[in-house]
Design a protein around this motif. Structure first.
Motif, short mmCIF file in Angstrom:
data_model
loop_
_atom_site.label_atom_id
_atom_site.label_comp_id
_atom_site.label_asym_id
_atom_site.label_seq_id
_atom_site.Cartn_x
_atom_site.Cartn_y
_atom_site.Cartn_z
N LEU A 1 0.86 -1.18 0.00
CA LEU A 1 0.00 0.00 0.00
C LEU A 1 0.90 1.22 0.00
CD1 LEU A 1 -3.08 0.59 0.08
CD2 LEU A 1 -2.85 0.85 2.55
N ASP A 2 0.78 2.04 -1.04
CA ASP A 2 1.63 3.23 -1.19
C ASP A 2 3.11 2.87 -1.09
OD1 ASP A 2 -0.56 5.00 -1.49
OD2 ASP A 2 -0.82 5.07 0.68
N GLY A 3 3.48 1.75 -1.69
CA GLY A 3 4.88 1.35 -1.75
C GLY A 3 5.41 0.68 -0.50
N THR A 4 4.56 0.53 0.52
CA THR A 4 4.99 -0.08 1.78
C THR A 4 4.36 -1.45 1.94
OG1 THR A 4 5.22 2.08 2.85
CG2 THR A 4 5.01 0.18 4.29
N VAL A 5 5.15 -2.41 2.40
CA VAL A 5 4.62 -3.75 2.64
C VAL A 5 3.74 -3.71 3.89
CG1 VAL A 5 5.17 -6.14 3.20
CG2 VAL A 5 6.62 -4.87 1.59
N ARG A 6 2.43 -3.94 3.71
CA ARG A 6 1.52 -3.97 4.84
C ARG A 6 1.48 -5.32 5.51
NH1 ARG A 6 -2.14 0.11 5.53
NH2 ARG A 6 -2.39 -0.97 7.52
N THR A 7 1.65 -6.38 4.74
CA THR A 7 1.71 -7.73 5.28
C THR A 7 2.33 -8.64 4.23
OG1 THR A 7 0.43 -9.54 6.29
CG2 THR A 7 -0.63 -8.32 4.51
N LEU B 1 12.03 -7.43 2.89
CA LEU B 1 11.59 -6.04 3.00
C LEU B 1 12.58 -5.09 2.32
CD1 LEU B 1 10.20 -5.91 6.64
CD2 LEU B 1 8.93 -6.14 4.50
N SER B 2 13.86 -5.38 2.45
CA SER B 2 14.87 -4.55 1.80
C SER B 2 14.71 -4.60 0.29
CB SER B 2 16.27 -5.00 2.20
OG SER B 2 17.26 -4.27 1.52
N PHE B 3 14.50 -5.79 -0.25
CA PHE B 3 14.31 -5.91 -1.70
C PHE B 3 13.02 -5.23 -2.13
CE2 PHE B 3 12.76 -8.14 -5.50
CZ PHE B 3 13.80 -7.85 -6.36
N SER C 1 8.92 1.75 -9.24
CA SER C 1 8.95 0.85 -10.40
C SER C 1 7.70 0.94 -11.27
CB SER C 1 9.14 -0.59 -9.93
OG SER C 1 8.03 -1.02 -9.16
N GLY C 2 6.78 1.84 -10.96
CA GLY C 2 5.60 2.01 -11.80
C GLY C 2 4.43 1.13 -11.43
N LEU C 3 4.16 1.03 -10.13
CA LEU C 3 3.05 0.23 -9.63
C LEU C 3 1.92 1.11 -9.13
CD1 LEU C 3 4.99 -2.49 -7.60
CD2 LEU C 3 3.60 -2.90 -9.64
N PRO C 4 0.69 0.59 -9.11
CA PRO C 4 -0.41 1.33 -8.50
C PRO C 4 -0.24 1.41 -6.99
CG PRO C 4 -1.14 -0.86 -9.12
CD PRO C 4 0.24 -0.70 -9.68
N SER C 5 -1.07 2.22 -6.34
CA SER C 5 -0.91 2.44 -4.90
C SER C 5 -1.27 1.22 -4.07
CB SER C 5 -1.77 3.63 -4.45
OG SER C 5 -3.16 3.33 -4.58
N ASP D 1 -6.99 -3.93 3.93
CA ASP D 1 -6.71 -2.52 3.65
C ASP D 1 -6.29 -2.33 2.19
OD1 ASP D 1 -7.25 -1.72 6.25
OD2 ASP D 1 -5.15 -1.87 6.89
N VAL D 2 -5.48 -3.26 1.70
CA VAL D 2 -4.98 -3.16 0.33
C VAL D 2 -6.10 -3.46 -0.66
CG1 VAL D 2 -3.20 -3.94 -1.28
CG2 VAL D 2 -2.69 -3.80 1.17
N VAL D 3 -6.91 -4.48 -0.37
CA VAL D 3 -8.02 -4.83 -1.25
C VAL D 3 -9.02 -3.68 -1.35
CG1 VAL D 3 -10.01 -6.38 -1.54
CG2 VAL D 3 -7.79 -7.31 -0.85
N LEU D 4 -9.36 -3.06 -0.23
CA LEU D 4 -10.34 -1.97 -0.25
C LEU D 4 -9.84 -0.76 -1.03
CD1 LEU D 4 -11.67 -2.07 3.44
CD2 LEU D 4 -12.75 -2.97 1.39
N ARG D 5 -8.53 -0.56 -1.05
CA ARG D 5 -7.97 0.52 -1.87
C ARG D 5 -7.95 0.14 -3.34
NH1 ARG D 5 -3.48 4.18 -1.55
NH2 ARG D 5 -3.83 4.39 0.70
N ALA D 6 -7.73 -1.13 -3.62
CA ALA D 6 -7.54 -1.58 -5.01
C ALA D 6 -8.85 -1.76 -5.76
CB ALA D 6 -6.75 -2.89 -5.04
#
Length: 261
Positions: free
Chosen positions: A153-159, A184-186, A193-197, A234-239
């Motif tokens: 979500l917004d480039g951050t790993v939520r889970t 997480l580092s990778f 890289s051009g991904l959606p939020s 959280d990610v599904v509801l945004r997507a």
């Protein structure tokens, strides 16, 4: 305040049940659609979201008034080699049928045919099964020692969750995995890289080369394995949400959905 509703397809998976439980805990309404038509009283439902496979999502998204985020079809092919550690080509299945070598071939964002290693292009589905112009990703054959699913979500790993070891199913939460910091580092290298939020990305450790992207997936259609259901929700509801709610930066990532008669 608008009441959110999470819609599920008629065939509810284990992930669907987990997301539904997480949704109910936060007061989100959950409805299972009984067929491939949305009931009149649910069409254009305020605050709608969806968890379903691509074919079902295509059938009901417009009736629900939803936009669906997904990575660009050519995203994996556009990544630099240091993020894939293999050559990946974005092409059509017509061109891929001309291959005279083994390759891993998959549809970018759908499951119109099995994603796997094909001995050569002649083994791909013919034009009677898949249209000649259907896009595909053709990549070198590599072996992943470990594979992980990440809800971003917004480039951050939520889970996240490990889902395979040596190509075999091996599910465990990322939080308890000894490679967590490396994963997480990778993942942090994918921010620009051009991904959606809101998206799911699978990454893996190649047997003899290092960390690489496996693929990107739509959050609204991805299994959660051992990911935390609340964070994945959280990610599904945004997507998957009403199309008018998407900011301009995400509109270019909306899946084209067909108009039904």
């Amino acid at each position: 305040m608008t009441t959110r509703t999470l819609f599920l397809s008629p065939r509810v998976t284990a992930t669907g049940h987990a997301l539904a439980d997480a949704a109910r805990r936060r007061g989100t309404r959950v409805e299972t659609l009984r067929d491939w038509r949305v009931p009149e009283h649910e069409r254009g439902a305020a605050g709608a979201s969806l968890y379903a496979g691509p074919l079902f999502a295509d059938a009901v998204a417009r009736e629900l008034g939803l936009g669906l985020l997904e990575a660009p079809e050519d995203w994996l092919a556009r990544l630099p080699y240091e993020l894939t550690l293999r050559d990946v080509e974005f092409t059509t299945i017509r061109e891929a049928r001309q291959l005279r070598r083994p390759a891993f071939v998959k549809p970018p964002n759908d499951k119109s045919f099995p994603a796997r290693v094909y001995p050569d292009g002649s083994r791909l589905p013919g034009p009677d099964a898949v249209d000649d112009d259907a896009p595909v990703l053709v990549s070198d054959i590599v072996t992943f020692a470990l594979e992980y699913r990440l809800f971003l979500l917004d480039g951050t790993v939520r889970t996240g969750s490990r889902y395979a070891t040596g190509g075999e199913l091996d599910v465990a939460p990322l939080a308890a995995d000894p490679r967590r910091s490396e994963v997480l580092s990778f993942a942090g290298r994918l921010v620009d890289s051009g991904l959606p939020s809101a998206v799911v990305v699978d990454v893996g450790l190649l047997t003899d080369s290092g960390w690489a992207v496996v693929e990107a997936n739509a959050a609204w259609a991805s299994g959660h394995y051992a990911c935390a259901a609340d964070a994945a929700l959280d990610v599904v509801l945004r997507a998957a949400r009403p199309e008018e709610e998407f900011a301009p930066a995400d509109r270019r990532f909306l899946r084209p959905t067909p108009v039904r008669d």
